[in-house]
Design an enzyme around this catalytic site. Structure first.
Site, PDB file in Angstrom:
ATOM      1  N   PHE A  35       0.821  -1.209   0.000  1.00 33.41           N
ATOM      2  CA  PHE A  35       0.000   0.000   0.000  1.00 33.41           C
ATOM      3  C   PHE A  35       0.858   1.263   0.000  1.00 33.41           C
ATOM      4  O   PHE A  35       0.579   2.197  -0.741  1.00 33.41           O
ATOM      5  CB  PHE A  35      -0.916  -0.002   1.224  1.00 33.41           C
TER       6      PHE A  35
ATOM      7  N   VAL B  85      15.277  -5.824  -2.599  1.00 35.41           N
ATOM      8  CA  VAL B  85      16.360  -4.899  -2.242  1.00 35.41           C
ATOM      9  C   VAL B  85      17.055  -5.406  -0.987  1.00 35.41           C
ATOM     10  O   VAL B  85      16.420  -5.621   0.044  1.00 35.41           O
ATOM     11  CB  VAL B  85      15.831  -3.479  -2.036  1.00 35.41           C
TER      12      VAL B  85
ATOM     13  N   GLU C 206     -10.407 -13.298  12.226  1.00 30.22           N
ATOM     14  CA  GLU C 206     -11.024 -13.562  10.926  1.00 30.22           C
ATOM     15  C   GLU C 206     -10.730 -14.978  10.456  1.00 30.22           C
ATOM     16  O   GLU C 206     -11.624 -15.672   9.932  1.00 30.22           O
ATOM     17  CB  GLU C 206     -10.531 -12.524   9.915  1.00 30.22           C
TER      18      GLU C 206
END
Length: 438
Positions: A15, A80, A175
């Site tokens: 995000f 990276v 969940e």
């Protein structure tokens, strides 16, 4: 000869990295986005992939497709491994190769990894929930446990196979436990001849005294009540001390106890990736207990105004490791770069706007905390549905997700139950591959 444009390297396409890249769309910069996979992962829905509701394509659209209309970005596959602040370069590795990219500004948004609190050996027997590989393996383990129980004749073996342990009672753990309970009690009964899936045990464990501790007492109590109604056994103030192939050992107020279980799921704790430590050593920056970089108020690394750390990589004002923090800090970093290039004053502190927290427990039941307002039950679930649809990337993904939700929540089907031996047993091979990376 044309003057070289400002070079921005973005590390990570979660995000934070994705929204930072998109925010630089019309800026006079050349962006290089480096990510260890070819897709952007919508991590909050991994548990639905693991329990057969959604496919990987619906929660992981290709990065190149998302950014295909952004002309100033170059997408590179690679992990990276090193940042050189003196030379202003990043070094990345990909299968069979490595390369170096120069930057003028750097946005590090490499996310977070699963934390086993110093017990990394637990990972082999209790996969986390941070990647598609994790979710696919868990899908194979969960559905495979029912298949193996159908073949078993020893009652103790059947009980072990039909006992599912979820460690961590935050949103991911709650969940996951809720969806496994729905599988066992609603979706799978009637599909087996020798076993009754409704006899499965789903155990949710946490060292804290409450579930969803960040949601407040009211919503925490509501969630706990709903979990009990689903048949989930919730064991709080319970610490995991060992995990092996056939079970898990826990420590409670009454002492040590062993739970026999073949399928264990780790949803407790996050840690910064190895790149965070390397960057801290290279820049002299401090880190918090989770390994996140302690940044300046404007998200820059101390002493290096050209380097921004955002999302789960940064430690700032005790902000939580949630998608909204990553999105907003990524946009803030991009905004700071644009202000500098426009000759405007920069250095404004990052101000996080909390849009609330959501967790779904079962179909038609979720809890949501939005400012002073609290929602539970159907109202919370509808809010959860709308918010997750808004943040799924791509129209096609939204349409297919709605179709699969309709099948799973209105009907009794799970359209994504396919699991292979490769998914279940490939973890060791993947770990060996990672161990041999430079």
């Amino acid at each position: 000869m044309a003057e070289q444009r400002h070079r921005v390297v973005v590390v990570g396409a979660g995000f934070g990295g994705l929204f930072a890249t998109k925010a630089l769309r019309n800026a006079p910069v050349d962006v290089t986005l480096i990510n260890g996979t070819t897709y952007h992962l919508f991590q909050p829905l991994l548990y639905q992939m693991a329990t057969g509701i959604l496919s990987e394509g619906e929660i992981a659209p290709p990065i190149r497709e998302i950014l295909k209309r952004q002309e100033n970005v170059r997408v590179l596959l690679g992990t990276v491994t090193e940042v050189d602040p003196e030379q202003r370069t990043v070094t990345a590795v990909a299968p069979g190769t490595s390369y170096t990219v120069e930057y003028d500004s750097l946005i590090v948004a490499a996310g977070a990894s699963q934390s086993y609190f110093g017990n990394n050996q637990f990972a082999e027997h209790a996969p986390g929930m941070k990647s598609i590989d994790d979710a696919l393996e868990l899908r194979g383990r969960i559905f495979g446990a029912f298949e193996l129980a159908e073949l078993a004749t020893d009652p103790a073996t059947i009980e072990r196979l039909l006992t599912f342990v979820v460690v961590g009672a935050g949103p991911t753990g709650v969940e996951m436990a809720g969806q496994i309970a729905e599988l066992a009690h609603r979706h799978l009964p009637g599909q087996y001849d020798r076993i009754d899936p409704r006899k499965a045990r789903i155990i949710l464990i946490d060292a804290l005294p409450t579930v969803l501790s960040t949601f407040g007492d009211r919503l925490s109590t509501t969630a706990l009540r709903q979990l009990h109604l689903l048949g989930v056994e919730v064991e709080l103030e319970t610490k995991v001390v060992d995990v092996d192939e056939t079970g898990i050992e826990v420590e409670t107020r009454d002492g040590l106890r062993r739970i026999e279980s073949l399928t264990k799921i780790w949803a407790a704790g996050v840690a910064a990736p190895a790149l965070s430590r390397q960057l801290a050593e290279a820049t002299g920056a401090k880190t918090d207990r989770a390994g996140r970089l302690q940044v300046n108020p404007d998200c820059t690394v101390p002493g290096h105004p050209e380097i921004f750390a955002v999302g789960d990589m940064m430690a700032l004002d005790n902000l939580p490791g949630v998608a909204q923090v990553a999105i907003q800090s990524g946009k803030h970093a991009a905004g700071q770069i644009k202000r500098r290039l426009a000759g405007e004053e920069a250095g404004q502190p990052f101000k996080y706007f909390d849009k609330g927290s959501l967790a779904t427990i079962a179909r038609f039941h979720a809890v949501a905390s939005v400012g002073r307002f609290h929602f539970a039950g159907l109202a919370g679930w509808l809010l959860w549905l709308v918010v997750h649809l808004l943040y799924l990337v791509g129209f096609k993904n939204r349409v297919t997700a709605v179709m699969h939700w309709f099948v799973s929540f209105i009907g009794r089907g799970r359209s994504e139950r396919v699991a292979t031996f490769q998914q279940v047993f490939a973890r060791r091979a993947l770990q060996q591959y990672r161990d041999h990376l430079p």
